[in-house]
Write a protein that holds these residues in place. Structure first.
Motif, PDB file in Angstrom:
ATOM      1  N   TYR A  53       0.751  -1.255   0.039  1.00 51.53           N
ATOM      2  CA  TYR A  53      -0.134  -0.053   0.064  1.00 51.53           C
ATOM      3  C   TYR A  53       0.765   1.237  -0.115  1.00 51.53           C
ATOM      4  O   TYR A  53       0.552   2.061  -0.883  1.00 51.53           O
ATOM      5  N   GLU A  54       1.934   1.376   0.932  1.00 54.29           N
ATOM      6  CA  GLU A  54       2.646   2.386   0.907  1.00 54.29           C
ATOM      7  C   GLU A  54       3.633   2.745  -0.248  1.00 54.29           C
ATOM      8  O   GLU A  54       3.627   3.979  -0.816  1.00 54.29           O
ATOM      9  N   CYS A  55       3.895   1.536  -1.049  1.00 55.59           N
ATOM     10  CA  CYS A  55       4.752   1.776  -2.220  1.00 55.59           C
ATOM     11  C   CYS A  55       4.006   2.335  -3.321  1.00 55.59           C
ATOM     12  O   CYS A  55       4.396   2.959  -4.022  1.00 55.59           O
ATOM     13  N   LYS A  79      -7.390  -2.374   6.476  1.00 59.27           N
ATOM     14  CA  LYS A  79      -7.630  -1.166   6.847  1.00 59.27           C
ATOM     15  C   LYS A  79      -7.320  -0.234   5.685  1.00 59.27           C
ATOM     16  O   LYS A  79      -7.274   1.153   5.817  1.00 59.27           O
ATOM     17  N   PHE A  80      -6.502  -0.809   4.906  1.00 58.92           N
ATOM     18  CA  PHE A  80      -5.886   0.233   3.563  1.00 58.92           C
ATOM     19  C   PHE A  80      -7.113   0.243   2.506  1.00 58.92           C
ATOM     20  O   PHE A  80      -7.445  -0.815   1.934  1.00 58.92           O
ATOM     21  N   LYS A  81      -7.210   1.592   2.023  1.00 57.85           N
ATOM     22  CA  LYS A  81      -8.214   1.825   1.010  1.00 57.85           C
ATOM     23  C   LYS A  81      -7.376   2.618  -0.222  1.00 57.85           C
ATOM     24  O   LYS A  81      -6.835   3.910   0.268  1.00 57.85           O
ATOM     25  N   LEU A  82      -7.392   1.948  -1.111  1.00 56.55           N
ATOM     26  CA  LEU A  82      -6.687   2.693  -2.189  1.00 56.55           C
ATOM     27  C   LEU A  82      -7.612   3.768  -2.833  1.00 56.55           C
ATOM     28  O   LEU A  82      -8.361   3.728  -3.476  1.00 56.55           O
ATOM     29  N   ASN A  83      -7.302   5.114  -2.662  1.00 55.42           N
ATOM     30  CA  ASN A  83      -8.217   6.127  -3.177  1.00 55.42           C
ATOM     31  C   ASN A  83      -7.754   6.684  -4.456  1.00 55.42           C
ATOM     32  O   ASN A  83      -7.755   8.048  -4.733  1.00 55.42           O
ATOM     33  N   PHE A  84      -7.050   5.680  -5.289  1.00 56.11           N
ATOM     34  CA  PHE A  84      -6.587   6.231  -6.499  1.00 56.11           C
ATOM     35  C   PHE A  84      -6.848   4.898  -7.418  1.00 56.11           C
ATOM     36  O   PHE A  84      -6.914   3.970  -7.112  1.00 56.11           O
ATOM     37  N   ASN A  85      -7.038   5.199  -8.910  1.00 64.10           N
ATOM     38  CA  ASN A  85      -7.046   4.055  -9.770  1.00 64.10           C
ATOM     39  C   ASN A  85      -5.969   3.585  -9.995  1.00 64.10           C
ATOM     40  O   ASN A  85      -5.005   4.025 -10.982  1.00 64.10           O
TER      41      ASN A  85
END
Length: 386
Positions: free
Chosen positions: A168-170, A218-224
């Motif tokens: 997620y962070e990367c 808990k991680f939500k990717l708010n980008f495509n």
């Protein structure tokens, strides 16, 4: 508090030091007799003997007590190093997870993202800063001018951050680069960093799969993710492609892996896996348990001749890296190198030692990388693509 086994290793450190010195001046150490980097360096032989002595049986509390240093402190210390003094914006924070090593002044440069190794357990060390800063000077003039270098300080399992935290962070930093206008991105990783490089490449190429990886977390990717440009190239040094699978012994090439720093067990991989279901995360965890048709056919750099792999002849992970190479090399255009007598991530942990001192840094700044196996391969690979 240190565990008793690790404390005993520390107390017995004089043994590998004395042994290395005696062997160096008599019949030679295993390193000295197999790899060019060690032939005329007592320091390297002692250092690797010590590291090998204390490796294995990894414990988070031991690593916190002995190894951990926040990246801000490492950067602050390294800012005074000769290698960093001539770099633009060294140590400048780019986003929540990443820092510039060198920021090119040309419009829309290529960005080389460096993802450090350490089994997802260990933080980025000063030796890795030596490696990645020296790499700037190994590039030819054109590439050095047109390549920015960024490091991602992803969370580590030492503090119980498990998969998919690091992914997620990367991906977030990758997306932030694209949002900032950077479109030409290369991924360079050693060991676990290579594993993460491949995970990022798969995520962008198979966005529906990575979406499933974050479901229920808990991680939500708010980008495509599907809108992100694929990496321009993948540079994989000593790729750790099956963290939760122990290496098969003896290795099939019949060479001694004594003294190699690769792990004989899966403890670091298990730290990374955490409570995740290995079957669910397989395609982002055990790459040797995938196939080209379903998992790599859409990854551009793997299929268009822009992937580089370097392994050590004596490293414990050589067999699995080789298996993965054959699995993905469908188009016969992946560059694959085996360093004679090399150990795990030798470019980062052995070759770079020569540039840590002021005298060594001067050689790097002058572009003297003679007989540097990994540096020259990586630099030439980048030079041809910039």
């Amino acid at each position: 508090m240190l565990t008793l086994p690790f404390l005993l290793k520390l107390l017995s450190l004089p043994y590998p030091v004395v042994k290395a010195v005696i062997l160096y001046y008599t019949c030679g150490t295993i390193y000295q007799n197999t790899n060019e980097e060690f032939k005329h360096s007592l320091k390297k032989n002692i250092l690797l003997s010590v590291e090998y002595h204390v490796s294995g049986n990894w414990n988070k509390n031991d690593m916190k007590a002995v190894c951990y240093l926040p990246i801000e402190k490492v950067i602050k210390k390294f800012k005074k190093h000769p290698l960093s003094l001539m770099l633009n914006n060294f140590g400048e924070k780019f986003d929540q997870y990443s820092y510039w090593i060198h920021k090119s002044e040309v419009p829309n440069p290529t960005v080389l993202i460096y993802l450090h190794g350490g089994g997802y357990l260990l933080n980025m060390f000063e030796s890795q800063f030596v490696f990645i800063t020296a790499l700037h000077y190994a590039l030819n003039d054109k590439a050095a001018k047109n390549v920015s270098i960024l490091v991602v300080d992803y969370s580590i399992t030492m503090f119980n951050h498990v998969y998919p935290t690091q992914l997620y962070e990367c991906l977030t930093s990758y997306n932030n680069l694209v949002k900032a206008g950077y479109s030409k991105i290369m991924l360079l990783g050693d060991s676990a960093g290579s594993h993460m490089s491949l995970s990022i490449a798969r995520s962008i190429s198979y966005p529906e799969e990575v979406k499933q990886q974050f479901e229920g977390t808990k991680f939500k990717l708010n980008f495509n993710v599907s809108s992100l440009p694929q990496p321009k190239a993948l540079l994989l040094d000593a790729p750790w492609v099956q963290p939760c699978t122990p290496p098969t012994l003896p290795t099939r090439h019949g060479v001694s892996f004594y003294g190699d720093l690769g792990s004989l067990d899966t403890k670091m991989g298990e730290f990374y896996l955490g409570d995740n279901d290995l079957k669910k995360v397989n395609n982002f965890m055990t790459f040797t348990n995938t196939n080209w048709e379903d998992h790599w056919a859409k990854v551009d750099p793997i299929n268009n001749g822009n992937t580089l792999m370097i392994v050590g002849e004596r490293e414990i992970f050589r067999d699995s890296a080789e298996d993965f190479y054959h699995l993905i090399n469908k188009n016969n255009n992946i560059e694959y190198y085996t360093e004679p007598g090399g150990i795990h991530a030798g470019m980062v942990y052995v070759e770079s030692l020569d540039f840590a001192s002021k005298k060594g840094a001067k050689k790097a700044i002058q572009g003297d990388f003679s007989k540097k196996y990994g540096y020259n391969i990586v630099a030439n690979f980048i030079n041809k693509r910039v």
